[in-house]
Motif scaffolding. Structure first.
Motif, PDB file in Angstrom:
ATOM      1  N   LEU A  91      25.236  15.286 -12.887  1.00 48.74           N
ATOM      2  CA  LEU A  91      24.161  14.414 -13.381  1.00 48.74           C
ATOM      3  C   LEU A  91      23.084  14.209 -12.316  1.00 48.74           C
ATOM      4  CD1 LEU A  91      26.229  11.726 -15.323  1.00 48.74           C
ATOM      5  CD2 LEU A  91      24.835  13.564 -16.275  1.00 48.74           C
ATOM      6  N   LEU A  92      23.496  14.125 -11.049  1.00 46.20           N
ATOM      7  CA  LEU A  92      22.499  13.989  -9.979  1.00 46.20           C
ATOM      8  C   LEU A  92      21.648  15.252  -9.879  1.00 46.20           C
ATOM      9  CD1 LEU A  92      24.573  12.211  -7.175  1.00 46.20           C
ATOM     10  CD2 LEU A  92      22.709  11.247  -8.534  1.00 46.20           C
ATOM     11  N   ARG A  93      22.283  16.395 -10.089  1.00 47.19           N
ATOM     12  CA  ARG A  93      21.523  17.648 -10.047  1.00 47.19           C
ATOM     13  C   ARG A  93      20.563  17.747 -11.227  1.00 47.19           C
ATOM     14  NH1 ARG A  93      25.536  20.830  -9.573  1.00 47.19           N
ATOM     15  NH2 ARG A  93      25.678  21.670 -11.690  1.00 47.19           N
ATOM     16  N   ASP A  94      21.009  17.264 -12.407  1.00 48.45           N
ATOM     17  CA  ASP A  94      20.156  17.301 -13.602  1.00 48.45           C
ATOM     18  C   ASP A  94      19.477  15.951 -13.813  1.00 48.45           C
ATOM     19  OD1 ASP A  94      21.145  19.836 -13.909  1.00 48.45           O
ATOM     20  OD2 ASP A  94      22.605  19.287 -15.452  1.00 48.45           O
ATOM     21  N   TRP A  95      18.796  15.446 -12.792  1.00 47.71           N
ATOM     22  CA  TRP A  95      18.224  14.097 -12.863  1.00 47.71           C
ATOM     23  C   TRP A  95      17.130  13.989 -13.924  1.00 47.71           C
ATOM     24  CZ3 TRP A  95      13.039  13.532 -11.934  1.00 47.71           C
ATOM     25  CH2 TRP A  95      12.396  14.585 -11.272  1.00 47.71           C
ATOM     26  N   ARG A  96      16.476  15.098 -14.258  1.00 49.54           N
ATOM     27  CA  ARG A  96      15.441  15.023 -15.296  1.00 49.54           C
ATOM     28  C   ARG A  96      16.040  14.678 -16.656  1.00 49.54           C
ATOM     29  NH1 ARG A  96      14.025  19.218 -12.008  1.00 49.54           N
ATOM     30  NH2 ARG A  96      11.936  19.115 -11.068  1.00 49.54           N
ATOM     31  N   PHE A  97      17.282  15.018 -16.852  1.00 48.44           N
ATOM     32  CA  PHE A  97      17.993  14.617 -18.064  1.00 48.44           C
ATOM     33  C   PHE A  97      18.624  13.231 -17.901  1.00 48.44           C
ATOM     34  CE2 PHE A  97      22.356  14.223 -19.646  1.00 48.44           C
ATOM     35  CZ  PHE A  97      22.128  14.147 -21.008  1.00 48.44           C
ATOM     36  N   SER A  98      19.191  12.958 -16.724  1.00 49.54           N
ATOM     37  CA  SER A  98      19.963  11.731 -16.521  1.00 49.54           C
ATOM     38  C   SER A  98      19.086  10.486 -16.552  1.00 49.54           C
ATOM     39  CB  SER A  98      20.712  11.798 -15.185  1.00 49.54           C
ATOM     40  OG  SER A  98      21.514  12.940 -15.115  1.00 49.54           O
ATOM     41  N   VAL A  99      17.934  10.525 -15.907  1.00 52.15           N
ATOM     42  CA  VAL A  99      17.095   9.326 -15.809  1.00 52.15           C
ATOM     43  C   VAL A  99      16.627   8.847 -17.180  1.00 52.15           C
ATOM     44  CG1 VAL A  99      14.915   8.415 -14.919  1.00 52.15           C
ATOM     45  CG2 VAL A  99      16.402   9.768 -13.430  1.00 52.15           C
ATOM     46  N   PRO A 100      16.052   9.720 -18.043  1.00 47.82           N
ATOM     47  CA  PRO A 100      15.673   9.229 -19.381  1.00 47.82           C
ATOM     48  C   PRO A 100      16.867   8.702 -20.180  1.00 47.82           C
ATOM     49  CG  PRO A 100      14.631  11.342 -18.941  1.00 47.82           C
ATOM     50  CD  PRO A 100      15.630  11.123 -17.864  1.00 47.82           C
ATOM     51  N   ALA A 101      18.016   9.373 -20.060  1.00 40.36           N
ATOM     52  CA  ALA A 101      19.188   8.910 -20.807  1.00 40.36           C
ATOM     53  C   ALA A 101      19.621   7.527 -20.350  1.00 40.36           C
ATOM     54  CB  ALA A 101      20.331   9.911 -20.639  1.00 40.36           C
ATOM     55  N   VAL A 102      19.626   7.294 -19.043  1.00 41.46           N
ATOM     56  CA  VAL A 102      20.015   5.975 -18.517  1.00 41.46           C
ATOM     57  C   VAL A 102      19.016   4.907 -18.948  1.00 41.46           C
ATOM     58  CG1 VAL A 102      20.263   4.637 -16.392  1.00 41.46           C
ATOM     59  CG2 VAL A 102      21.336   6.881 -16.581  1.00 41.46           C
ATOM     60  N   LEU A 103      17.731   5.225 -18.923  1.00 35.09           N
ATOM     61  CA  LEU A 103      16.722   4.240 -19.332  1.00 35.09           C
ATOM     62  C   LEU A 103      16.846   3.895 -20.815  1.00 35.09           C
ATOM     63  CD1 LEU A 103      13.560   5.464 -17.370  1.00 35.09           C
ATOM     64  CD2 LEU A 103      15.032   3.507 -16.874  1.00 35.09           C
ATOM     65  N   LEU A 104      17.084   4.912 -21.647  1.00 37.67           N
ATOM     66  CA  LEU A 104      17.247   4.648 -23.082  1.00 37.67           C
ATOM     67  C   LEU A 104      18.444   3.736 -23.327  1.00 37.67           C
ATOM     68  CD1 LEU A 104      16.579   8.187 -24.617  1.00 37.67           C
ATOM     69  CD2 LEU A 104      15.125   6.170 -24.812  1.00 37.67           C
ATOM     70  N   LEU A 105      19.562   4.041 -22.692  1.00 35.49           N
ATOM     71  CA  LEU A 105      20.742   3.196 -22.860  1.00 35.49           C
ATOM     72  C   LEU A 105      20.536   1.820 -22.227  1.00 35.49           C
ATOM     73  CD1 LEU A 105      23.701   5.645 -22.239  1.00 35.49           C
ATOM     74  CD2 LEU A 105      23.147   4.466 -24.350  1.00 35.49           C
ATOM     75  N   GLY A 106      19.831   1.772 -21.095  1.00 35.26           N
ATOM     76  CA  GLY A 106      19.578   0.485 -20.439  1.00 35.26           C
ATOM     77  C   GLY A 106      18.804  -0.458 -21.324  1.00 35.26           C
ATOM     78  N   LEU A 107      17.832   0.065 -22.063  1.00 35.73           N
ATOM     79  CA  LEU A 107      17.068  -0.782 -22.981  1.00 35.73           C
ATOM     80  C   LEU A 107      17.971  -1.339 -24.078  1.00 35.73           C
ATOM     81  CD1 LEU A 107      13.801   1.347 -23.305  1.00 35.73           C
ATOM     82  CD2 LEU A 107      14.044  -0.857 -22.158  1.00 35.73           C
ATOM     83  N   GLY A 108      18.796  -0.485 -24.656  1.00 33.46           N
ATOM     84  CA  GLY A 108      19.682  -0.940 -25.731  1.00 33.46           C
ATOM     85  C   GLY A 108      20.737  -1.907 -25.242  1.00 33.46           C
ATOM     86  N   ILE A 109      21.412  -1.576 -24.146  1.00 34.96           N
ATOM     87  CA  ILE A 109      22.464  -2.444 -23.623  1.00 34.96           C
ATOM     88  C   ILE A 109      21.861  -3.717 -23.047  1.00 34.96           C
ATOM     89  CG2 ILE A 109      24.285  -2.612 -21.884  1.00 34.96           C
ATOM     90  CD1 ILE A 109      24.812   0.348 -22.274  1.00 34.96           C
ATOM     91  N   GLY A 110      20.679  -3.633 -22.431  1.00 36.42           N
ATOM     92  CA  GLY A 110      20.034  -4.825 -21.887  1.00 36.42           C
ATOM     93  C   GLY A 110      19.683  -5.829 -22.965  1.00 36.42           C
ATOM     94  N   ALA A 111      19.154  -5.344 -24.087  1.00 37.21           N
ATOM     95  CA  ALA A 111      18.834  -6.253 -25.196  1.00 37.21           C
ATOM     96  C   ALA A 111      20.094  -6.928 -25.716  1.00 37.21           C
ATOM     97  CB  ALA A 111      18.131  -5.481 -26.312  1.00 37.21           C
TER      98      ALA A 111
END
Length: 897
Positions: A91-111
């Motif tokens: 996931l660290l190597r594929d950060w272009r995929f990981s960062v958007p995925a974490v942000l999308l989930l962060g918005l949902g879980i944060g709400a």
């Protein structure tokens, strides 16, 4: 059991002291090999050859180590650690995929975390009382036989039941107050009026000072208070010298004698934090409720808790209270409804038996709305994992070909999805903390506690793990279901199989559309509420009217001196240039309180009906420009000691008295013996509380003179022919010119008051609107990802069609048609669910005596527009990748395949 504990302890030690165990295992194996080698050396073998022979006979060392780890029960743990490390590196190597995925989930879980923190504060806080299993809650039943609240005299009667109760206490419903230290600003707070037995019954101990004594809970003695721990640390800088200090609370001097327990919030244990505990006998003065200690259920504002004697059961306490209830009904037939008394275990009640159901429903609705946002975000995670797995087809096929099992690869992929969801959960907690911290910056009338405690963090962690597993498992299983020969031969792209409608991709698309339709429909209901509130008829003067609110008690004025200062303020404001009239009121004009009333008329047949009470006085209808249709307005005759009178609206007259001219008719407040005579009928009007009108939307209003209820005035209302904003500023200057020490609580125009009354529903609608937009954006991203993936898989097909002469418009129309079918199916399912939700809200919002709730309408046009809009968003998301595909040269697309 002992064997199980031994196994658990052994495995925990193996994990915690892994390096030591590994060293011990390596040393043990080495010793075994050395012993075997020494035996061969003793028989004359060469030492080097003996060691090699011993190793061959002993077997594979790594295999033996694995067997030993299996015996210790840590092989699974080792596999989890390896998978986690591998997933983290990938996931660290594929950060272009990981960062958007974490942000999308962060918005949902944060709400979800932010909303759950609010629900947790209201429903899931642990009991703060000592030995809560021995506590009971006691309620006088209301007119419908349901648990209500208690009158203070009834509480005193309950204290005589010494055979079942060791101690009994009473505490009022938390009430908003204002307080001020000498020379300091006026602050808002929350107060409870309690008895001296409070700490004994609940088992709480002040952290500083003491609780007030029984001899201090009497009228005529100086008022003392125990200040809440949070208020002490927040507004008094945790100063120990606060004990013994005097402040002005509700304008009256109050001496602080103690500081409440640390971490203790209040009797109800809800999100509301109590700032002051005051003696019950001070309630008539500080609380502004002159009849609060009378034996009248309409004034019953007390919760009663009791600690059972040793050996006494709840059933025995209930039997004792049934005897008391019958006695009270016989001794006080006019004041007591005669419905009896209910005793419930304190652990079975959160706030109040009747309120708990409503709290649960509201909490479920809130969690349901933000759950839809999380569902959309989670389906996006599944979509991204699905697309990523398709791009890793070659890698997965090679790993399978060289001997990796399908379960190992699924486990690796699942570890990646769980890591993403946990990272999203951490991001969500940070976002929730920031949102809740921002809310604390607002000066609210009450103190709320929405802190992120261990329960909230546990919820966020559980939500993250569940999201990672549930929405990562299906893509992981699909990624390992491959035809190895076909994949390897086609360089990882695979053959394009015949198109099927029921696929995981289409299911994800349909699910996101369904969730988006339901989410936007729920948002539309609350926007509908705002529109309804704004569209309600005002019916009273708004332009040219301004108000100013003060309290002379904070400046030392009491009794007659306070009345003189209020009247002088009214006269000075009335004398301002351009002012037509000015009046005094005990609150803001057109504030309404829903009350149950009984009509003295054959039309109502003695039934209890709901109406709204508005306090008024001489000149009120003239200033507010409310036309009097029949009879007269309230005037100087309607004072304390005179016959009780009221002016009603035409709707109340027509509906409850059968004739719009109801002058001379009578009604009374439920459970009150005194009849009120109607002396006038006015035109129908709305109220100042536009937000409250959504909860109590009725035109059946009556206006009573505040002086007959012995309510002191604190607000001046004036009407001008000029600029009302300038009038508000002039009123403030007049007040400060009279006495600079007089506090100015507010100086606003009626237009500003109306806007303020919509803050709560507008905040709810704005929050849900933001969630709706967030859900739509997430759905749009997910739809784009799925459709882009689907179109990319059809690149070969599109290239062949273009090479055979197909037009770009035909290809675009074909892609749009396929997408529209799936979108339409999801929208149709969403419409069904949204309609069911709205119908359930309508059923729940049925009006009852004394209360009514806004009932949303089932608007097919609105629901259809939402569905069409979401389908249009999906089609637009499909257009971009489809147009990109048809612009590629057919030769290039075929060569790519």
């Amino acid at each position: 059991m002992n064997r199980l504990l031994h196994i658990v302890r052994s495995r925990v030690r193996s994990i915690l002291f892994r390096d030591r165990r590994e060293d011990d295992l390596a040393e043990e194996l080495r010793l075994h090999i050395e012993q075997q080698a020494e035996q061969w050396i003793a028989q004359g073998a060469d030492p080097a050859e003996a060691r090699q022979r011993a190793k061959r006979e002993f077997g594979n060392l790594e295999s033996l180590k694995e067997q030993s780890r299996d015996a210790r029960g840590i092989a699974a743990w080792d596999a989890v650690v390896r998978d986690t490390r591998h997933a983290a590196r990938r996931l660290l190597r594929d950060w272009r995929f990981s960062v958007p995925a974490v942000l999308l989930l962060g918005l949902g879980i944060g709400a979800n975390t932010a909303i759950f923190s609010v629900v947790n504060a209201a429903l899931f806080r642990p009991s703060p009382f000592a030995h809560p299993d021995r506590l009971v809650d006691i309620y006088q039943k209301d007119r419908n036989g349901a648990p209500g609240t208690n009158s203070y005299p009834a509480y005193l009667d309950m204290t005589t039941a010494t055979g079942v109760f060791a101690h009994v206490m009473a505490a009022s419903i938390p009430d908003g107050v204002r307080y001020r230290e000498s020379g300091g600003p006026v602050r808002n707070g929350v107060a409870e009026y309690t008895t001296a037995s409070y700490p004994v019954v609940l088992g709480v101990t002040p952290s500083l000072g003491r609780w007030f004594r029984a001899d201090e809970d009497r009228q005529g003695v100086p008022v003392v208070a125990v200040i809440g721990y949070q208020a002490w640390t927040t507004h008094f800088a945790a100063d120990p010298s606060v004990v013994g200090r005097t402040l002005y609370l509700q304008g009256a001097p109050v001496t602080i004698v103690g500081v409440g327990p640390q971490g203790y919030r209040g009797t109800l244990n809800l999100g509301v934090v109590t700032d002051f505990w005051l003696p019950v006998q001070s309630a008539p003065v500080l609380g502004g409720m002159p009849n609060v200690l009378a034996r009248r259920p309409v004034e019953a504002v007390f919760f009663v808790k009791a600690r059972l004697r040793d050996g006494v059961t709840v059933a025995q306490a209930q039997a004792a209270m049934e005897v008391l209830g019958r006695r009270l009904a016989a001794e006080y037939p006019d004041e007591d409804p005669g419905k009896g008394i209910t005793v419930l275990p304190a652990n079975d009640v959160r706030a109040h038996p009747q309120a708990d159901t409503l709290l649960s429903v509201v909490a479920s609705l809130l969690l349901g709305v933000v759950g839809l946002v999380l569902a959309i975000a989670s389906s996006n995670l599944a979509t991204l994992l699905l697309v990523r797995a398709a791009a890793r087809t070659k890698e997965v096929s090679v790993r399978l070909a060289i001997g990796a099992t399908r379960w190992q690869i699924v486990r690796h992929l699942l570890a990646e999805s769980v890591l993403l969801s946990v990272a999203g959960g951490i991001t969500g907690c940070v976002l929730a903390w920031w949102v809740l911290r921002s809310l604390r910056a607002f000066e609210l009338p009450i103190t709320l506690d929405f802190s992120l405690d261990t329960t909230v963090f546990g919820f966020a962690l559980g939500l993250s793990l569940a999201t990672g597993v549930l929405f990562g498992l299906a893509p992981a299983l699909k990624a390992t279901r491959l035809d190895l020969l076909s994949v390897i031969r086609d360089d990882g792209h695979g053959r394009v199989s015949a198109r099927r409608w029921f696929t995981l991709r289409n299911a994800l698309v349909a699910f996101q559309v369904t969730a988006s339709v339901v989410l936007l429909s729920a948002t539309g209901v609350f926007l509908q509420m705002i529109v309804e509130a704004r569209a309600q008829r005002i019916g009273f003067a708004v332009d040219g009217v301004a108000t100013i609110e003060t309290d002379a008690r904070y400046s030392g004025y009491t009794g007659t001196r306070a009345a003189v200062i209020y009247d002088e303020l009214r006269r000075r404001i009335a004398a301002l240039p351009g002012v037509d009239a000015a009046i005094l009121l005990p609150e803001q004009p057109m504030e309404v309180t829903g009350v149950p009333v009984v009509i003295d008329d054959r039309v109502s047949d003695g039934r209890v009906v709901g109406a709204g009470n508005v306090w008024a006085g001489p000149g009120f209808f003239e200033v507010m420009q409310i036309p009097v249709l029949f009879g007269r307005a309230l005037d100087e005759r309607d004072r304390q000691g005179s016959s009780l009178v009221a002016v009603v609206t035409e709707s109340m007259a027509r509906q409850y008295f059968g004739d719009v001219n109801a002058v001379g008719r009578r009604f009374r407040l439920d459970q009150r013996p005194d009849w009120i005579e109607v002396v006038g009928v006015v035109r129908d009007t709305g109220t100042l509380d536009r937000g409250a009108d959504l909860v109590d939307p009725r035109p059946q209003l009556f206006f009573r003179p505040f002086e007959q209820a012995n309510l002191p005035p604190n607000t001046v209302v004036a009407r001008t022919r000029g600029d009302d904003a300038a009038l508000a500023r002039d009123m403030q200057r007049v007040l400060l010119a009279m006495d600079p020490s007089l506090p100015v609580f507010s100086a606003l125009t009626m237009t500003q008051r109306l806007e303020q009354s919509l803050i709560a529903p507008r905040a709810v609608a704005s929050s849900l609107g933001a969630l709706g937009v967030l859900g739509l954006v997430l759905a749009g991203v997910g739809l784009y990802a799925v459709i882009a993936f689907a179109v990319s898989r059809r690149t070969r097909e599109i290239g062949i069609r273009m090479a055979l002469g197909a037009r770009s418009s035909d290809v675009l129309r074909d892609v749009a048609r396929d997408v529209a079918v799936v979108l339409g199916a999801g929208a149709g399912i969403g419409l069904v669910f949204a309609s069911l939700v709205i119908l359930a809200m309508r059923a729940f919002a049925r009006p009852a005596p004394g209360i009514a709730i806004y009932r949303p309408s089932l608007d097919p046009l609105q629901l259809g527009a939402i569905a069409v809009f979401i389908v249009a968003v999906g089609v637009a998301a499909a257009f971009i990748p489809a147009r990109r595909a048809v612009r590629v040269s057919p030769i290039s697309s075929l060569r790519q395949e």
